[in-house]
Design a protein around this motif. Structure first.
Motif, mmCIF file in Angstrom:
data_model
loop_
_atom_site.group_PDB
_atom_site.id
_atom_site.type_symbol
_atom_site.label_atom_id
_atom_site.label_comp_id
_atom_site.label_asym_id
_atom_site.label_seq_id
_atom_site.Cartn_x
_atom_site.Cartn_y
_atom_site.Cartn_z
ATOM 1 N N GLU A 247 0.816 -1.365 0.131
ATOM 2 C CA GLU A 247 0.047 -0.040 -0.026
ATOM 3 C C GLU A 247 0.758 1.309 0.023
ATOM 4 O OE1 GLU A 247 -2.890 -0.115 3.214
ATOM 5 O OE2 GLU A 247 -3.833 -1.729 2.323
ATOM 6 N N GLN A 248 2.031 1.226 -0.143
ATOM 7 C CA GLN A 248 3.104 2.302 -0.210
ATOM 8 C C GLN A 248 3.724 2.749 -1.634
ATOM 9 O OE1 GLN A 248 4.706 0.529 3.842
ATOM 10 N NE2 GLN A 248 5.408 2.843 3.876
ATOM 11 N N VAL A 249 3.490 1.820 -2.384
ATOM 12 C CA VAL A 249 4.113 1.891 -3.817
ATOM 13 C C VAL A 249 2.960 1.614 -4.811
ATOM 14 C CG1 VAL A 249 5.971 1.081 -5.565
ATOM 15 C CG2 VAL A 249 6.579 1.063 -2.953
ATOM 16 N N ILE A 250 2.940 2.637 -5.809
ATOM 17 C CA ILE A 250 1.984 2.365 -6.955
ATOM 18 C C ILE A 250 2.553 1.425 -8.032
ATOM 19 C CG2 ILE A 250 0.670 3.655 -8.666
ATOM 20 C CD1 ILE A 250 1.093 6.354 -7.199
ATOM 21 N N TRP A 251 3.618 1.439 -8.324
ATOM 22 C CA TRP A 251 4.190 0.686 -9.355
ATOM 23 C C TRP A 251 5.430 -0.086 -8.954
ATOM 24 C CZ3 TRP A 251 1.472 -1.991 -12.811
ATOM 25 C CH2 TRP A 251 0.720 -1.387 -13.593
ATOM 26 N N PHE A 252 5.865 -1.264 -8.629
ATOM 27 C CA PHE A 252 7.164 -1.681 -8.317
ATOM 28 C C PHE A 252 7.510 -2.279 -9.910
ATOM 29 C CE2 PHE A 252 4.649 -2.844 -4.644
ATOM 30 C CZ PHE A 252 5.739 -2.573 -3.872
ATOM 31 N N THR A 253 8.846 -1.933 -10.068
ATOM 32 C CA THR A 253 9.304 -2.442 -11.500
ATOM 33 C C THR A 253 10.636 -2.911 -11.374
ATOM 34 O OG1 THR A 253 10.421 -0.243 -11.950
ATOM 35 C CG2 THR A 253 8.146 -0.459 -12.210
#
Length: 310
Positions: A247-253
């Motif tokens: 819930e703390q990152v919109i997109w992990f890449t």
């Protein structure tokens, strides 16, 4: 997952789309002139097997295109190719734009975490210039963090740098309870062992038509080049650990160098309660690269979050 398309060129916004302007580069950074060679086709280039030439080219590129007046790293640290690295940044911008009515969010309200930023700090340097995002860089190597801080300070850039003190973790100890990031990015260690890294170095030298040499043309310390299990294990661990900060990152890449790793990574993603993932192809000349992106938020929620950052 959305459909993928085959890429043959750098991103349209990439400043290096049409190759290197050596006249501009040598004007901005005269030291590069000593390394210019004429190819059999009669064009200007450098000897990419010469790590000093590669580093000097990077200094010229960063100064001419990204307003970086000072950039220097020890010989043993990774010296990354700028065009391919900044391509990742541009495609990440497109990823955010897709959740923001086609408009790329810019400015320091956009928070980006670079996992394994290294002494070279290349993603924060180029991304800060291109989109004015606020970068945080993490690395397990205290010496790399020290050098990266010096580069940022010398160029007057407000880049946050954090040392990962526990080699068993990627996000834990870096993402605090109150942090919220639009993006995380990563260029994971490629090789699974030091022996593999040496073999990879030998292949690079042979591909350049040179006798195998102990040094890589792009340098690289052990922690930059290899980890137990290589990139597959590293990204798999990143996927598992991402659930704790979902819930703390919109997109992990993360970049994925080996195409054959994608199926295993997609299987790892299927075991997490993610809402969406994408595989984005990129290209630099004949080399095809890609990154994988995943989000625990559905698109409508991502759009709401992006709107709150405006």
């Amino acid at each position: 997952m959305t459909a993928r398309s085959v890429r043959t060129k750098l991103h349209p916004r990439n400043q290096h789309l049409n190759g290197y302007d050596f006249e501009l580069l040598t004007t901005q950074h005269p030291a590069l002139a000593a390394f210019i060679i004429i190819t059999p086709a009669g064009t200007k280039s450098i000897d990419f097997s010469d790590n000093k030439a590669v580093k000097t080219l990077n200094q010229a590129l960063l100064k001419a295109h990204y307003n970086i007046d000072f950039w220097d790293i020890p010989e043993h640290n990774l010296c990354p190719p700028i065009p391919g690295r900044v391509d990742y940044i541009h495609y990440l911008a497109d990823l955010l734009a897709a959740d923001n009515q086609g408009q790329t969010p810019t400015g320091r309200q956009v928070k980006v975490l670079d996992i394994g930023t290294g002494a070279n700090l290349v993603y924060p340097l180029t991304g800060t210039h291109e989109y004015r995002w606020h970068f945080t860089g993490s690395d397990i190597d205290p010496a790399a963090i020290k050098i990266a801080k010096q580069i940022a300070q010398f160029n007057g850039l407000k880049i946050t740098l954090k040392q990962q003190k526990n080699a068993a973790h990627i996000f834990q100890g870096i993402i605090n309870s109150k942090d919220l990031y639009h993006l995380t990015l990563c260029n994971p260690p490629f090789h699974a062992s030091q022996a593999d890294a040496v073999k990879g170095s030998e292949r690079k030298w042979k591909n350049l038509g040179k006798t195998p040499h102990s040094a890589l043309n792009f340098g690289g310390k052990n922690n930059e080049l290899w980890c137990a299990g290589g990139e597959l294990q590293f990204i798999s661990s990143m996927i598992t650990e991402s659930a704790a900060v979902a819930e703390q990152v919109i997109w992990f890449t993360s970049l994925v160098s080996k195409k054959e790793h994608l199926a295993t990574l997609e299987q790892a993603l299927s075991q997490q309660p993610i809402a969406e993932y994408k595989i984005v192809d990129m290209a630099q000349g004949q080399k095809v690269s890609r990154f994988i992106a995943w989000s625990y938020f559905d698109k409508s929620t991502r759009q709401q979050i992006c709107a709150e950052f405006e």
